[in-house]
Design a protein around this motif. Structure first.
Motif, PDB file in Angstrom:
ATOM      1  N   GLY A   3       0.803  -1.206   0.000  1.00 22.04           N
ATOM      2  CA  GLY A   3       0.000   0.000   0.000  1.00 22.04           C
ATOM      3  C   GLY A   3       0.841   1.262   0.000  1.00 22.04           C
ATOM      4  O   GLY A   3       2.039   1.230   0.233  1.00 22.04           O
ATOM      5  N   ARG A   4       0.179   2.406  -0.266  1.00 22.12           N
ATOM      6  CA  ARG A   4       0.881   3.684  -0.264  1.00 22.12           C
ATOM      7  C   ARG A   4       0.728   4.370   1.086  1.00 22.12           C
ATOM      8  O   ARG A   4       1.065   5.522   1.240  1.00 22.12           O
ATOM      9  CB  ARG A   4       0.332   4.563  -1.387  1.00 22.12           C
ATOM     10  N   SER A   5       0.132   3.650   2.034  1.00 27.68           N
ATOM     11  CA  SER A   5      -0.045   4.202   3.372  1.00 27.68           C
ATOM     12  C   SER A   5       0.551   3.237   4.390  1.00 27.68           C
ATOM     13  O   SER A   5       0.546   2.022   4.181  1.00 27.68           O
ATOM     14  CB  SER A   5      -1.537   4.417   3.659  1.00 27.68           C
ATOM     15  N   TRP A   6       1.057   3.816   5.478  1.00 22.88           N
ATOM     16  CA  TRP A   6       1.737   2.997   6.495  1.00 22.88           C
ATOM     17  C   TRP A   6       1.322   3.444   7.881  1.00 22.88           C
ATOM     18  O   TRP A   6       1.040   4.613   8.106  1.00 22.88           O
ATOM     19  CB  TRP A   6       3.258   3.160   6.369  1.00 22.88           C
ATOM     20  N   SER A   7       1.351   2.485   8.811  1.00 18.23           N
ATOM     21  CA  SER A   7       1.054   2.836  10.202  1.00 18.23           C
ATOM     22  C   SER A   7       1.900   1.978  11.138  1.00 18.23           C
ATOM     23  O   SER A   7       2.514   0.988  10.713  1.00 18.23           O
ATOM     24  CB  SER A   7      -0.439   2.656  10.497  1.00 18.23           C
ATOM     25  N   LEU A   8       1.905   2.393  12.392  1.00 14.85           N
ATOM     26  CA  LEU A   8       2.702   1.692  13.407  1.00 14.85           C
ATOM     27  C   LEU A   8       1.789   1.279  14.550  1.00 14.85           C
ATOM     28  O   LEU A   8       1.154   2.130  15.189  1.00 14.85           O
ATOM     29  CB  LEU A   8       3.803   2.632  13.938  1.00 14.85           C
ATOM     30  N   ASP A 155       5.487  -7.540  14.754  1.00  6.75           N
ATOM     31  CA  ASP A 155       4.730  -7.278  13.518  1.00  6.75           C
ATOM     32  C   ASP A 155       3.985  -5.956  13.681  1.00  6.75           C
ATOM     33  O   ASP A 155       2.764  -5.901  13.628  1.00  6.75           O
ATOM     34  CB  ASP A 155       3.754  -8.437  13.256  1.00  6.75           C
ATOM     35  N   CYS A 156       4.745  -4.903  13.932  1.00  8.12           N
ATOM     36  CA  CYS A 156       4.132  -3.628  14.301  1.00  8.12           C
ATOM     37  C   CYS A 156       4.051  -2.639  13.148  1.00  8.12           C
ATOM     38  O   CYS A 156       3.341  -1.641  13.232  1.00  8.12           O
ATOM     39  CB  CYS A 156       4.911  -3.006  15.458  1.00  8.12           C
ATOM     40  N   ILE A 157       4.793  -2.867  12.066  1.00  6.97           N
ATOM     41  CA  ILE A 157       4.810  -1.909  10.959  1.00  6.97           C
ATOM     42  C   ILE A 157       3.911  -2.444   9.852  1.00  6.97           C
ATOM     43  O   ILE A 157       4.153  -3.526   9.311  1.00  6.97           O
ATOM     44  CB  ILE A 157       6.258  -1.671  10.476  1.00  6.97           C
ATOM     45  N   ARG A 158       2.867  -1.701   9.571  1.00  2.61           N
ATOM     46  CA  ARG A 158       1.828  -2.185   8.648  1.00  2.61           C
ATOM     47  C   ARG A 158       1.771  -1.304   7.409  1.00  2.61           C
ATOM     48  O   ARG A 158       1.846  -0.078   7.520  1.00  2.61           O
ATOM     49  CB  ARG A 158       0.461  -2.150   9.340  1.00  2.61           C
ATOM     50  N   ASP A 159       1.589  -1.928   6.233  1.00  6.32           N
ATOM     51  CA  ASP A 159       1.520  -1.129   5.007  1.00  6.32           C
ATOM     52  C   ASP A 159       0.073  -0.782   4.661  1.00  6.32           C
ATOM     53  O   ASP A 159      -0.403  -1.010   3.556  1.00  6.32           O
ATOM     54  CB  ASP A 159       2.238  -1.811   3.847  1.00  6.32           C
ATOM     55  N   ALA A 160      -0.594  -0.210   5.662  1.00  3.38           N
ATOM     56  CA  ALA A 160      -1.966   0.309   5.508  1.00  3.38           C
ATOM     57  C   ALA A 160      -2.266   1.132   6.749  1.00  3.38           C
ATOM     58  O   ALA A 160      -1.587   0.978   7.767  1.00  3.38           O
ATOM     59  CB  ALA A 160      -2.972  -0.842   5.404  1.00  3.38           C
ATOM     60  N   LEU A 161      -3.242   2.029   6.662  1.00  6.11           N
ATOM     61  CA  LEU A 161      -3.687   2.728   7.862  1.00  6.11           C
ATOM     62  C   LEU A 161      -4.631   1.799   8.600  1.00  6.11           C
ATOM     63  O   LEU A 161      -5.528   1.215   7.984  1.00  6.11           O
ATOM     64  CB  LEU A 161      -4.396   4.037   7.490  1.00  6.11           C
ATOM     65  N   GLU A 162      -4.407   1.615   9.902  1.00  3.74           N
ATOM     66  CA  GLU A 162      -5.232   0.659  10.648  1.00  3.74           C
ATOM     67  C   GLU A 162      -5.802   1.321  11.892  1.00  3.74           C
ATOM     68  O   GLU A 162      -5.113   2.136  12.529  1.00  3.74           O
ATOM     69  CB  GLU A 162      -4.398  -0.562  11.042  1.00  3.74           C
ATOM     70  N   LEU A 166      -0.763   4.109  14.843  1.00  9.30           N
ATOM     71  CA  LEU A 166      -0.334   5.481  14.548  1.00  9.30           C
ATOM     72  C   LEU A 166      -0.112   5.619  13.045  1.00  9.30           C
ATOM     73  O   LEU A 166       0.716   4.906  12.456  1.00  9.30           O
ATOM     74  CB  LEU A 166       0.980   5.768  15.302  1.00  9.30           C
ATOM     75  N   SER A 167      -0.847   6.530  12.424  1.00 13.40           N
ATOM     76  CA  SER A 167      -0.707   6.715  10.969  1.00 13.40           C
ATOM     77  C   SER A 167       0.620   7.406  10.679  1.00 13.40           C
ATOM     78  O   SER A 167       0.929   8.437  11.267  1.00 13.40           O
ATOM     79  CB  SER A 167      -1.862   7.559  10.429  1.00 13.40           C
TER      80      SER A 167
END
Ligand code: SF4
Ligand code: SF4
Length: 312
Positions: A3-8, A155-162, A166-167
């Motif tokens: 994705g083009r968005s990431w969150s922690l 597994d804390c870095i996600r390639d989507a806003l969740e 944290l966005s």
């Protein structure tokens, strides 16, 4: 498809705090009884148009704007190693410990950072973003960091806003650049404070850098940084002397603990730490003799430096 968005989604497990962090000199002065300081010297290679960066499932083919952005950032943060294509030399302050410790000395048993209240280092506050790469490349930095933390079992870095996370990046835009900018500003101020002087001394003795390959690192005692700031004013000198005193105590404690562990793989680190202790001893001897402040010191800068180092 990444994705083009990431969150922690950080649960403060502490797994990524597996070694002492990079520090500003100011932060080291504040946390002088926590971190053994060292100077890390690294070669930073120049990237090229068309180069493909792949990390953690994220791919970016660098274009001319990417190279211009990285060149500009490197010019601001580091020192040119010679001709344009030769890249840069990075001279920064770095916490030091035995790798066998496997954890940052500021990490509590429950996985939390004990410096959170007093102010954790700016480099840590920027995690998982990377202040040393342009904002447009942060997805690649996140890909690399995701790979790193997954290897540690997180597994804390996600390639989507969740929800609940944290966005970080929304549609390729870094949402909050404050932490990135704070760390870059600290590196730039500390160029004037000590990094330019130490880099110039290294450049004047090219033999010191001859063995340094791109991506390689040399570690030296932080004494050149301390002596540089100590020459600014009596207050900076007193602060440097105090740091040296605390460092000698800290180094002795780490070496004593290592001698009790009797690990053959730690001997080289003990040797290096003893070298640090001797360098601090020589610096203390030098600072115990009267010396005039650097003649070219601008009084406004001296005052700024004293405030920066908390010695005013
Ligand atoms: S590994 Fe991830 S979840 Fe654990 S402390 Fe680091 S950022 Fe937070
Ligand atoms: S200073 Fe705190 S946040 Fe930074 S590596 Fe150490 S424990 Fe982690």
């Amino acid at each position: 498809m990444v994705g083009r968005s990431w969150s922690l989604a950080c649960n403060a497990c502490g797994k990524c705090c597996n070694s002492p962090p990079a520090l500003a000199l100011r932060e080291w002065f504040v946390h002088r009884s926590v971190f053994i300081g060292s100077i890390a010297i690294e070669r930073v290679a120049r990237r090229r148009v068309g180069e493909r960066l792949i990390a953690g499932g994220v791919e970016r083919v660098l274009d001319a704007q990417d190279i211009a952005d990285q060149d500009a950032l490197n010019d601001a943060l580091f020192h040119r190693a010679g001709a344009r294509e030769a890249g840069w030399i990075s001279v920064t302050l770095q916490g030091y410990d035995y790798p066998s410790a496997g954890r940052c000395p500021a990490l509590a048993q429950d996985g939390r950072c004990t410096l959170h209240e007093a102010g954790k280092p700016a480099r840590c506050a920027a995690v998982p973003l990377d202040p040393l790469v342009p904002d447009g490349w942060q997805p690649v930095a996140l890909g690399a960091r995701r790979e790193g933390v997954r290897a540690l079992g997180a597994d804390c870095i996600r390639d989507a806003l969740e929800p609940g996370a944290l966005s970080l990046i929304d549609g390729d835009r870094v949402i909050d650049t404050t932490a990135l900018e704070r760390e870059r500003a600290a590196l730039m101020f500390e160029r004037k404070l000590w990094r330019d002087a130490v880099a110039a001394a290294l450049a004047a003795s090219p033999g010191a850098l001859a063995a340094l390959k791109p991506g390689g690192r040399l570690t030296i005692a932080p004494v050149p940084a301390l002596l540089t700031v100590a020459r600014l004013s009596p207050a900076c000198r007193a602060a440097a002397i105090d740091v040296i005193g605390q460092q000698r105590t800290l180094i002795d404690a780490h070496v004593d603990a290592a001698l009790k562990r009797r690990r053959p793989d730690e001997r080289a680190f003990t040797q290096e730490l003893r070298g640090f202790a001797q360098a601090h001893e020589r610096a203390l001897d030098e600072l115990s003799r009267p010396c005039a402040p650097t003649p070219s010191s601008d009084p406004n800068f001296v005052r700024e430096a004293e405030i920066w180092l908390g010695s005013h």
